[in-house]
Design a protein around this motif. Structure first.
Motif, short mmCIF file in Angstrom:
data_model
loop_
_atom_site.label_atom_id
_atom_site.label_comp_id
_atom_site.label_asym_id
_atom_site.label_seq_id
_atom_site.Cartn_x
_atom_site.Cartn_y
_atom_site.Cartn_z
N THR A 80 0.84 -1.19 0.00
CA THR A 80 0.00 0.00 0.00
C THR A 80 0.88 1.24 0.00
O THR A 80 1.78 1.38 0.84
CB THR A 80 -0.94 0.00 1.22
N TYR A 81 0.59 2.15 -0.93
CA TYR A 81 1.40 3.35 -1.13
C TYR A 81 0.57 4.61 -0.93
O TYR A 81 -0.64 4.61 -1.21
CB TYR A 81 1.98 3.36 -2.55
N PRO A 82 1.20 5.71 -0.49
CA PRO A 82 0.47 6.98 -0.42
C PRO A 82 0.16 7.49 -1.83
O PRO A 82 1.01 7.39 -2.73
CB PRO A 82 1.45 7.91 0.30
N ALA A 132 1.36 6.00 -13.00
CA ALA A 132 1.75 7.17 -12.23
C ALA A 132 2.87 6.81 -11.25
O ALA A 132 2.92 5.68 -10.75
CB ALA A 132 0.54 7.72 -11.47
N PRO A 133 3.78 7.73 -10.95
CA PRO A 133 4.94 7.39 -10.11
C PRO A 133 4.57 6.80 -8.75
O PRO A 133 5.26 5.89 -8.26
CB PRO A 133 5.67 8.72 -9.96
N PHE A 134 3.50 7.29 -8.10
CA PHE A 134 3.16 6.80 -6.76
C PHE A 134 2.69 5.35 -6.78
O PHE A 134 2.67 4.70 -5.73
CB PHE A 134 2.09 7.68 -6.12
N MET A 135 2.31 4.82 -7.95
CA MET A 135 1.80 3.46 -8.04
C MET A 135 2.91 2.41 -7.90
O MET A 135 2.64 1.25 -7.61
CB MET A 135 1.06 3.26 -9.36
N CYS A 136 4.16 2.84 -8.11
CA CYS A 136 5.33 1.95 -7.97
C CYS A 136 5.20 0.71 -8.85
O CYS A 136 5.51 -0.42 -8.42
CB CYS A 136 5.55 1.60 -6.50
N LEU A 137 4.76 0.93 -10.07
CA LEU A 137 4.69 -0.12 -11.08
C LEU A 137 5.69 0.22 -12.19
O LEU A 137 5.45 1.12 -12.99
CB LEU A 137 3.28 -0.20 -11.67
N PRO A 138 6.83 -0.46 -12.24
CA PRO A 138 7.81 -0.14 -13.28
C PRO A 138 7.30 -0.55 -14.66
O PRO A 138 6.87 -1.69 -14.86
CB PRO A 138 9.04 -0.95 -12.87
N GLU A 139 7.34 0.37 -15.59
CA GLU A 139 6.91 0.06 -16.96
C GLU A 139 7.76 -1.04 -17.56
O GLU A 139 7.28 -1.83 -18.39
CB GLU A 139 7.02 1.34 -17.81
N THR A 140 9.02 -1.12 -17.14
CA THR A 140 9.91 -2.15 -17.67
C THR A 140 9.51 -3.56 -17.25
O THR A 140 9.86 -4.54 -17.91
CB THR A 140 11.36 -1.90 -17.21
N GLY A 141 8.78 -3.68 -16.13
CA GLY A 141 8.44 -5.01 -15.63
C GLY A 141 6.97 -5.32 -15.57
O GLY A 141 6.58 -6.49 -15.44
N VAL A 142 6.13 -4.28 -15.62
CA VAL A 142 4.68 -4.48 -15.51
C VAL A 142 4.04 -3.87 -16.76
O VAL A 142 3.89 -2.65 -16.87
CB VAL A 142 4.11 -3.82 -14.23
N ARG A 143 3.70 -4.74 -17.70
CA ARG A 143 3.14 -4.28 -18.96
C ARG A 143 1.87 -3.47 -18.72
O ARG A 143 1.03 -3.85 -17.92
CB ARG A 143 2.83 -5.48 -19.85
N GLY A 144 1.74 -2.36 -19.44
CA GLY A 144 0.51 -1.58 -19.36
C GLY A 144 0.75 -0.10 -19.18
O GLY A 144 1.88 0.35 -18.94
N GLY A 151 12.94 14.78 -3.51
CA GLY A 151 13.87 15.81 -3.06
C GLY A 151 14.85 16.23 -4.14
O GLY A 151 16.03 16.47 -3.85
N LYS A 152 14.37 16.31 -5.38
CA LYS A 152 15.20 16.69 -6.53
C LYS A 152 16.42 15.78 -6.66
O LYS A 152 17.51 16.24 -7.01
CB LYS A 152 15.61 18.16 -6.44
N GLY A 153 16.20 14.49 -6.41
CA GLY A 153 17.26 13.52 -6.59
C GLY A 153 17.95 13.09 -5.32
O GLY A 153 18.89 12.28 -5.35
N ALA A 154 17.50 13.60 -4.18
CA ALA A 154 18.09 13.19 -2.90
C ALA A 154 17.85 11.71 -2.64
O ALA A 154 18.63 11.06 -1.94
CB ALA A 154 17.53 14.04 -1.76
N THR A 155 16.74 11.19 -3.16
CA THR A 155 16.49 9.76 -3.11
C THR A 155 16.03 9.31 -4.49
O THR A 155 15.71 10.13 -5.35
CB THR A 155 15.42 9.42 -2.05
N THR A 156 16.02 8.02 -4.73
CA THR A 156 15.60 7.49 -6.02
C THR A 156 14.14 7.06 -5.96
O THR A 156 13.57 6.85 -4.88
CB THR A 156 16.45 6.30 -6.44
N TRP A 157 13.55 6.90 -7.14
CA TRP A 157 12.16 6.42 -7.20
C TRP A 157 12.06 5.03 -6.58
O TRP A 157 11.14 4.75 -5.80
CB TRP A 157 11.70 6.40 -8.65
N ALA A 207 10.35 1.65 -1.95
CA ALA A 207 10.72 0.73 -0.89
C ALA A 207 10.40 1.31 0.49
O ALA A 207 9.95 0.58 1.40
CB ALA A 207 12.20 0.38 -0.99
N ALA A 208 10.61 2.62 0.64
CA ALA A 208 10.39 3.24 1.95
C ALA A 208 8.93 3.51 2.25
O ALA A 208 8.52 3.53 3.42
CB ALA A 208 11.18 4.55 2.01
N ASN A 209 8.12 3.70 1.20
CA ASN A 209 6.73 4.12 1.41
C ASN A 209 5.71 3.02 1.24
O ASN A 209 4.54 3.20 1.58
CB ASN A 209 6.40 5.29 0.48
N GLY A 210 6.12 1.89 0.69
CA GLY A 210 5.19 0.78 0.53
C GLY A 210 4.99 0.03 1.84
O GLY A 210 5.96 -0.31 2.53
#
Length: 328
Positions: free
Chosen positions: A142-144, A245-257, A312-318, A323-326
């Motif tokens: 579950t993600y925000p 959308a970025p908050f969904m945490c679904l990588p396009e490279t691994g999750v078709r759609g 944070g403009k690159g302070a952390t990665t997507w 990983a931190a918010n799920g």
């Protein structure tokens, strides 16, 4: 999201929008502001140019709103994730707006459209219920939910002279219609150093807009040499096909759609004309979005906004954000 040709769909407007194109006192007042668009707007004679400028902002230089309302669906090749995530599944409603104004570079014929946009993902069954968390059906975490919150969305400068012309117009029953279809390709891996799980780090989307203005409104607001008061009554149909959308945490490279957004938008005279439930959320949590910007500056889209505000403009990665918010 809702950009200059958006932006940005259908609803009845109040009598405040029934404005006539007259140069009266308001036109005289706008001349006192060196950033007011009126002096250059008044020189335009092309009907389409006059109409397209009025979707960018009010000719009197005050803020206007395009209210946005629609839905978001899963678009999955081969229905590859059924039954966890089905092709055509309605994932969210979307409710929000773009607030904008026309800005003239003082002493020039150069105009900018300056705007901010805030659009909330809401419950698929209740458009007025904002979704705060979303459970990813693929990893079951579950993600925000991060709303579309782009500060700012600016276009220009565009040179507005007597030869300024707009897009081709078409007559459909009692409405004047024009279209803007925009393919979007941005290499975030190259420009931001962040791939967001996108194929080759490239954001590829299609934005499609149809604009509709009643012929009576067209006649009232395309009188050459005048500066119309208020916001032009405009309806827009908007569709977008874009990556998860970025908050969904679904990588396009691994999750078709992808996602398909389908929405309507309609002009309103000001922020105060937005429904109380939506204004209450903005007043409490996003007050910046009560007004358009006052001067040109860099623009955001849903992805660069997420990069700036969540990463944070690159302070952390997507990937680290996910990983931190799920939450399991």
């Amino acid at each position: 999201m809702f950009k200059r040709r958006a932006f940005t769909l259908s609803a009845a407007l109040t009598a405040l929008l029934v404005c006539v194109a007259v140069p009266g006192a308001a036109a005289g007042e706008e001349l006192d502001d060196p950033t007011a668009p009126g002096p250059v707007y008044r020189t335009v004679t092309d009907k389409s140019g006059l109409l397209s400028l009025q979707t960018n902002g009010r000719p009197d230089g005050r803020d206007m709103v395009f209210r946005i309302s629609g839905a978001v669906y899963a678009n999955i090749e081969g229905n590859a994730h059924d039954p966890q995530l089905r092709h055509g599944q309605k994932l969210f409603n979307i409710e929000g707006y773009n607030i904008r104004r026309l800005y003239r570079v003082p002493g020039t014929t150069q105009l900018y459209q300056l705007s901010r946009e805030i659009v909330f993902y809401t419950d698929p069954a209740d458009p007025t219920k904002i979704v705060r968390e979303w459970t990813n059906p693929i990893d079951l975490r579950t993600y925000p939910v991060v709303p579309i919150n782009n500060d700012t969305v600016n276009f220009g400068p565009f040179n507005v002279t007597p030869s300024y012309a707009g897009p081709p117009l078409r007559q459909m029953h009692d409405e004047t219609v024009w279209t803007s279809d925009i393919p979007v390709r941005t290499n975030f891996g190259l420009t931001l150093g962040e791939s967001f799980g996108l194929v080759n780090g490239v954001y590829a989307a299609q934005e499609m807009f149809d604009f509709y203005v009643d012929d009576r409104e067209v006649a009232a607001r395309t009188v050459a040499g005048t500066v119309p008061r208020g916001a032009m009554k405009t309806k827009i149909s908007w569709s977008r096909t874009s990556p998860w959308a970025p908050f969904m945490c679904l990588p396009e490279t691994g999750v078709r759609g992808q996602l398909t957004y389908h929405a309507r938008s309609w002009s309103l005279p000001s922020y105060l004309d937005i429904e109380p439930w939506l204004r209450a959320e903005v007043d409490a949590a996003h007050p910046l979005y009560k007004a358009a910007p006052t001067e040109p500056g860099p623009s955001e889209n849903s992805w660069t906004s997420f990069y700036n505000k969540q990463l944070g403009k690159g302070a952390t990665t997507w990937a680290d954000w996910c990983a931190a918010n799920g939450r399991a």
